[in-house]
Design a protein around this motif. Structure first.
Motif, PDB file in Angstrom:
ATOM      1  N   ALA A 197      -1.663  -0.005   2.920  1.00 16.34           N
ATOM      2  CA  ALA A 197      -2.481   1.017   3.799  1.00 16.34           C
ATOM      3  C   ALA A 197      -3.483   1.987   2.830  1.00 16.34           C
ATOM      4  O   ALA A 197      -4.186   2.371   3.254  1.00 16.34           O
ATOM      5  CB  ALA A 197      -1.406   1.526   4.705  1.00 16.34           C
ATOM      6  N   ASP A 198      -2.500   2.248   1.504  1.00 16.45           N
ATOM      7  CA  ASP A 198      -3.895   3.294   0.850  1.00 16.45           C
ATOM      8  C   ASP A 198      -4.757   2.228  -0.051  1.00 16.45           C
ATOM      9  O   ASP A 198      -5.479   2.819  -0.823  1.00 16.45           O
ATOM     10  CB  ASP A 198      -2.655   3.827  -0.846  1.00 16.45           C
ATOM     11  CG  ASP A 198      -1.117   4.255  -0.430  1.00 16.45           C
ATOM     12  OD1 ASP A 198      -1.992   5.461   0.605  1.00 16.45           O
ATOM     13  OD2 ASP A 198      -0.789   4.416  -0.691  1.00 16.45           O
ATOM     14  N   LYS A 237      -6.546  -0.018   0.909  1.00 14.70           N
ATOM     15  CA  LYS A 237      -8.081   0.414   2.824  1.00 14.70           C
ATOM     16  C   LYS A 237      -8.518   1.981   2.524  1.00 14.70           C
ATOM     17  O   LYS A 237      -9.238   1.593   2.608  1.00 14.70           O
ATOM     18  CB  LYS A 237      -7.040   0.283   3.917  1.00 14.70           C
ATOM     19  CG  LYS A 237      -8.243   0.202   5.506  1.00 14.70           C
ATOM     20  CD  LYS A 237      -7.556  -0.166   6.561  1.00 14.70           C
ATOM     21  CE  LYS A 237      -9.130   0.358   7.850  1.00 14.70           C
ATOM     22  NZ  LYS A 237      -8.493   0.536   9.119  1.00 14.70           N
ATOM     23  N   THR A 238      -7.754   2.667   2.725  1.00 17.21           N
ATOM     24  CA  THR A 238      -8.610   4.036   2.436  1.00 17.21           C
ATOM     25  C   THR A 238      -8.239   3.875   0.789  1.00 17.21           C
ATOM     26  O   THR A 238      -9.531   5.181   0.912  1.00 17.21           O
ATOM     27  CB  THR A 238      -7.256   5.401   2.285  1.00 17.21           C
ATOM     28  OG1 THR A 238      -6.640   5.026   3.278  1.00 17.21           O
ATOM     29  CG2 THR A 238      -7.272   6.516   2.476  1.00 17.21           C
ATOM     30  N   LYS A 254       0.155   7.446   0.525  1.00 15.60           N
ATOM     31  CA  LYS A 254       1.506   7.109   1.213  1.00 15.60           C
ATOM     32  C   LYS A 254       2.322   6.737   0.358  1.00 15.60           C
ATOM     33  O   LYS A 254       3.531   7.486   0.734  1.00 15.60           O
ATOM     34  CB  LYS A 254       1.035   6.622   2.566  1.00 15.60           C
ATOM     35  CG  LYS A 254       0.281   6.969   3.615  1.00 15.60           C
ATOM     36  CD  LYS A 254       0.101   5.287   4.785  1.00 15.60           C
ATOM     37  CE  LYS A 254      -0.526   5.808   6.059  1.00 15.60           C
ATOM     38  NZ  LYS A 254      -2.132   6.674   5.836  1.00 15.60           N
TER      39      LYS A 254
END
Length: 122
Positions: A105-106, A108-109, A68
């Motif tokens: 967020a990244d 976690k991904t 992201k």
């Protein structure tokens, strides 16, 4: 006459070394990678595990995982993570790079991808 001394036998099975998780960016300085940015995610003995960070949507015919936000705040181009776990000697990597980081967020991904790749390897 002297008897030959017995040498200690080497272990037949190689010990499984524990992976110590890491969270840093370094450049991989091998002939193939030529200083490409890598997210170092673990250390096993004298080897580091990492996944490559790139601008390309595809690498060698494989789709890369989009991020992201680019880990480099100065770079405005979209960034991707290669879905391949690289394990090379620690001396092949450059020094730890400051100022780079994954968004929540990244992160976690990327860690879901890393766990999937580690489990496939076993």
């Amino acid at each position: 006459m002297r008897k030959k001394e017995k040498k200690p036998q080497k272990a037949a099975a190689k010990k499984l070394e524990k992976v110590v998780d890491k969270d840093e960016f370094r450049k991989l300085n091998t002939r193939e990678e030529k200083g490409h940015l890598h997210y170092v995610c673990g250390r096993t003995g004298n080897k580091l595990q990492s996944v490559g960070v790139t601008h390309g949507k595809r690498t060698k015919g494989v789709n890369n995982v989009p991020l992201k936000k680019n880990p480099d705040p100065k770079d405005k181009k979209p960034a991707y993570v290669r879905p391949k776990l690289t394990q090379k000697k620690a001396k092949d990597y450059g020094r730890k790079l400051d100022g780079l980081g994954l968004s929540a967020a990244d992160k976690k991904t990327v860690w879901e991808l890393i766990e999937k790749l580690r489990n496939e390897k076993k």
